[in-house]
Design a protein around this motif. Structure first.
Motif, PDB file in Angstrom:
ATOM      1  N   ALA A  38      28.483  33.277 -42.281  1.00 16.66           N
ATOM      2  CA  ALA A  38      28.677  33.754 -41.036  1.00 16.66           C
ATOM      3  C   ALA A  38      29.719  35.145 -41.252  1.00 16.66           C
ATOM      4  CB  ALA A  38      29.428  32.859 -40.244  1.00 16.66           C
ATOM      5  N   ASN A  39      30.613  34.979 -41.700  1.00 11.88           N
ATOM      6  CA  ASN A  39      31.796  36.249 -41.887  1.00 11.88           C
ATOM      7  C   ASN A  39      31.421  37.247 -42.831  1.00 11.88           C
ATOM      8  OD1 ASN A  39      33.156  34.687 -39.675  1.00 11.88           O
ATOM      9  ND2 ASN A  39      34.054  33.693 -41.319  1.00 11.88           N
ATOM     10  N   HIS A  40      30.659  37.040 -43.604  1.00 11.21           N
ATOM     11  CA  HIS A  40      30.480  38.230 -44.680  1.00 11.21           C
ATOM     12  C   HIS A  40      28.948  38.602 -44.775  1.00 11.21           C
ATOM     13  CE1 HIS A  40      34.491  38.044 -46.190  1.00 11.21           C
ATOM     14  NE2 HIS A  40      34.357  36.702 -46.103  1.00 11.21           N
ATOM     15  N   VAL A  41      27.755  37.638 -44.483  1.00 14.75           N
ATOM     16  CA  VAL A  41      26.397  38.097 -44.346  1.00 14.75           C
ATOM     17  C   VAL A  41      26.109  38.319 -43.185  1.00 14.75           C
ATOM     18  CG1 VAL A  41      24.308  37.096 -45.083  1.00 14.75           C
ATOM     19  CG2 VAL A  41      26.157  36.436 -46.589  1.00 14.75           C
ATOM     20  N   LEU A  42      26.262  37.669 -42.191  1.00 13.23           N
ATOM     21  CA  LEU A  42      26.108  37.928 -40.867  1.00 13.23           C
ATOM     22  C   LEU A  42      27.234  38.234 -39.903  1.00 13.23           C
ATOM     23  CD1 LEU A  42      23.897  34.718 -40.680  1.00 13.23           C
ATOM     24  CD2 LEU A  42      22.827  36.956 -41.126  1.00 13.23           C
ATOM     25  N   ARG A  43      27.919  39.209 -40.572  1.00 11.55           N
ATOM     26  CA  ARG A  43      29.292  39.586 -39.470  1.00 11.55           C
ATOM     27  C   ARG A  43      28.704  40.034 -38.235  1.00 11.55           C
ATOM     28  NH1 ARG A  43      33.808  42.044 -41.792  1.00 11.55           N
ATOM     29  NH2 ARG A  43      32.682  42.146 -43.687  1.00 11.55           N
ATOM     30  N   GLY A  44      29.624  39.369 -37.196  1.00 11.61           N
ATOM     31  CA  GLY A  44      29.320  39.843 -35.921  1.00 11.61           C
ATOM     32  C   GLY A  44      28.230  38.997 -35.082  1.00 11.61           C
ATOM     33  N   THR A  45      27.331  38.035 -35.653  1.00  8.50           N
ATOM     34  CA  THR A  45      26.385  37.670 -35.133  1.00  8.50           C
ATOM     35  C   THR A  45      26.251  36.120 -35.296  1.00  8.50           C
ATOM     36  OG1 THR A  45      24.888  37.887 -37.105  1.00  8.50           O
ATOM     37  CG2 THR A  45      24.746  39.558 -35.472  1.00  8.50           C
ATOM     38  N   ALA A  46      27.415  35.616 -35.904  1.00 10.22           N
ATOM     39  CA  ALA A  46      27.231  34.075 -36.005  1.00 10.22           C
ATOM     40  C   ALA A  46      28.628  33.521 -36.086  1.00 10.22           C
ATOM     41  CB  ALA A  46      26.493  33.977 -37.677  1.00 10.22           C
ATOM     42  N   THR A  47      28.632  32.048 -35.794  1.00  6.05           N
ATOM     43  CA  THR A  47      29.788  31.399 -36.242  1.00  6.05           C
ATOM     44  C   THR A  47      29.529  30.095 -36.716  1.00  6.05           C
ATOM     45  OG1 THR A  47      30.622  32.242 -33.617  1.00  6.05           O
ATOM     46  CG2 THR A  47      31.569  30.103 -34.670  1.00  6.05           C
ATOM     47  N   PRO A  48      30.179  29.778 -37.767  1.00  4.68           N
ATOM     48  CA  PRO A  48      30.080  28.548 -38.618  1.00  4.68           C
ATOM     49  C   PRO A  48      29.809  27.590 -37.735  1.00  4.68           C
ATOM     50  CG  PRO A  48      31.691  29.784 -39.377  1.00  4.68           C
ATOM     51  CD  PRO A  48      31.613  30.247 -38.259  1.00  4.68           C
ATOM     52  N   ALA A  49      28.607  26.728 -37.995  1.00  9.91           N
ATOM     53  CA  ALA A  49      28.324  25.483 -37.177  1.00  9.91           C
ATOM     54  C   ALA A  49      28.903  24.235 -37.573  1.00  9.91           C
ATOM     55  CB  ALA A  49      26.508  25.350 -37.107  1.00  9.91           C
TER      56      ALA A  49
END
Length: 541
Positions: A320-331
């Motif tokens: 979430a925080n490095h690959v998809l920065r800005g578009t994801a929150t860990p589920a």
């Protein structure tokens, strides 16, 4: 008047993109909006739509008894009033006067009867037909046990009066009636075009704010042109919206900077470069991206330890925080956050239902479980393929998962990237996959919109996971506890915790969209549930 059904307190909302909803007619200055989608339009058929891009187009060109307003709340649309019986089992809708299809045909109650019967008809193969469960005889018809479509609990009492009869109370019915699967359909038009129905823009017909033009069934662009026959045409200020598919986010970013498009989603690198811009917007959704594990094709996935190992092997924070920065929150749950509150509280249902540690990163535990699970199944190694869409975010996610999962001893992972339409055909259609990266955005603001997907007999249960405990909780929520919100949500909590602990699916992250959105465009409604975007009130100066 609109009758209110007692339900849970809803968190689901809509975000108005732009400066607000003060919409004034500027016929001489309103301009074409240039939009982008990350996948191609696949159908204009309200009965068979399965994915968000088509949902957006069908919502733009269609309408129902209800339509979500700019705050995400269902409001009467093609219907002007509704009366509900004291027992909650009969709804009588009165349609608006003078409503028309784009070709001038009157929209009648019989158009709703035909559309609903067509969706429930097993010959249509609508994966969303399950939404009709609870409407009289819908299940029996869809399962082929009742061959008479006229037995469905929907009747045209006259051209303007539609009666809906239920077998049991349906707390979510009003929200469901905003969805394309419950839109009217023009039988005369459908029978005229035959098998080509809704496969191109010329073979589809509009009852909504816009008419789709220029889509040949495979083209990567189309236009939405204002429908002069729409009942609420006065609220539609935009003369035209052009929509084009832009799968590569670098391409979308460049088109935006060149002024050629008004909206584009961003990659993690683009987020870092754009966060301080006034036109940078993060659009929230009640959506979860997750893995489906196909037990029908990979027998080892029938072992709970193997499934749990797959889940524990994934570092969701890094994703979430490095690959998809800005578009994801860990589920940490399958049901998305921002969906519904626990009755009588301010607690988010998903957060309340979370089983601490069930969906987490633990590489050592993953390796131990995987080794034990393979031994129990008599397997020494697995060569598996991850199926994903060909969008940038999906490809980046798949590559990350490949690196994570191959840390499990004896597991080899390959990746197959296909267009979204093909991915759906290979999962919900033929179920020819090992592991699939899937996405679910809530259709309405209730836990059932997620948890109904994974009952043993659900048409969306692509992997074939089955749990008697899960099924029993779902059954209780829909039958014995349907009129008691506290008990119903307790049932859904049991179901949610069961799928978490048993790794029936493998949640990855809660999705949102990091975007650049032209400040001259206003009034676009971004829904957290249902169709992601509604352009009815949009305008550009």
């Amino acid at each position: 008047m609109k009758k209110i059904i007692k339900t849970s307190v809803l968190l689901s909302t809509a975000v108005i993109l732009g400066s607000g909803l003060t919409i004034v007619a500027h016929a001489a200055t309103d301009k074409t909006i240039n939009w982008t989608e990350s996948a191609d339009l696949s159908t204009l058929d309200p009965s068979t739509v399965q994915e968000l891009v088509s949902d957006d187009a069908i919502t733009a060109s269609g309408d129902g008894l209800y339509r979500n307003d700019a705050s995400g709340k269902p409001q009467l649309s093609l219907a002007q009033s509704v009366d509900k019986s004291a027992d909650g089992l009969t709804y009588t809708f009165k349609l608006r006067n003078g409503i028309k299809w784009a070709n001038g045909d009157p929209i009648t109650a019989q158009d709703f009867v035909y559309g609903w019967q067509r969706t429930v008809n097993p010959k249509t193969k609508s994966v969303y037909a399950y939404l009709y469960s609870g409407i009289k005889n819908a299940d029996a018809i869809n399962k082929g046990q009742d061959k008479n479509l006229n037995d469905l609990g929907v009747k045209a009492l006259d051209d303007q009066t539609l009666q809906v009869t239920l077998e049991k109370p349906l707390p979510q019915l009003t929200a469901e009636l905003t969805m394309p699967e419950f839109f009217p359909q023009n039988q005369k038009f459908e029978e005229k075009v035959g098998k080509k129905y809704a496969t191109t823009s010329t073979d589809a017909i509009s009852a909504g704010p816009f008419i789709v033009k220029g889509w040949n069934g495979s083209s990567n662009s189309y236009e939405l042109v204002k429908n002069p026959n729409y009942w609420d045409a006065k609220s539609v200020k935009t003369p035209k919206i052009t929509v084009q598919t832009v799968k590569d986010q670098n391409t979308g970013y460049n088109l935006y900077k060149q002024g050629k498009v008004d909206f584009t989603t961003l990659s993690s690198d683009q987020v870092r470069a754009s966060q301080k811009r006034s036109d940078y917007k993060v659009i929230p959704t009640a959506a979860t991206r997750y893995l489906e594990l196909n037990e029908r094709r990979v027998p080892a996935f029938k072992n709970a330890k193997v499934r749990q190992a797959i889940s524990y092997a994934i570092n969701r924070d890094q994703l979430a925080n490095h690959v998809l920065r800005g578009t994801a929150t860990p589920a940490t749950t399958f049901t998305a956050t921002r969906l519904a509150k626990v009755p009588g509280t301010t607690e988010d249902f998903a957060k309340d239902a979370q089983v601490k540690g069930a969906i987490a990163y633990n590489e050592a535990k993953a390796k131990s479980l995987f080794k034990a699970g393979l031994q129990e199944t008599g397997t020494s190694k697995l060569n598996l393929q991850v199926l994903t869409d060909d969008s940038d975010a999906s490809k980046n996610t798949a590559e990350f998962l490949q690196s994570q999962l191959q840390k499990l001893p004896g597991l080899k992972i390959s990746v197959k990237e296909v267009p979204a339409k093909q991915r759906i055909a290979l999962t919900t259609g033929s179920r020819k996959f090992d592991i699939a990266i899937s996405n679910w955005m809530a259709d309405y603001a209730d836990p059932s919109t997620f948890l109904d997907l994974y009952t043993s007999d659900s048409s969306f249960n692509d992997g074939g996971w089955s749990s008697a405990t899960f099924d029993a909780a779902e059954k209780a929520a829909k039958k014995t506890d349907v009129n008691d919100d506290s008990k119903r949500f307790a049932d859904y909590k049991t179901a949610e915790q069961t799928i978490e602990k048993d790794a029936g699916v493998v949640p990855l992250y809660y999705a949102s969209s990091a975007t650049l959105f032209r400040t001259s465009v206003n009034g676009v409604v971004a829904n957290t549930t249902g169709a992601q975007y509604d352009w009815k009130w949009a305008y550009k100066h």
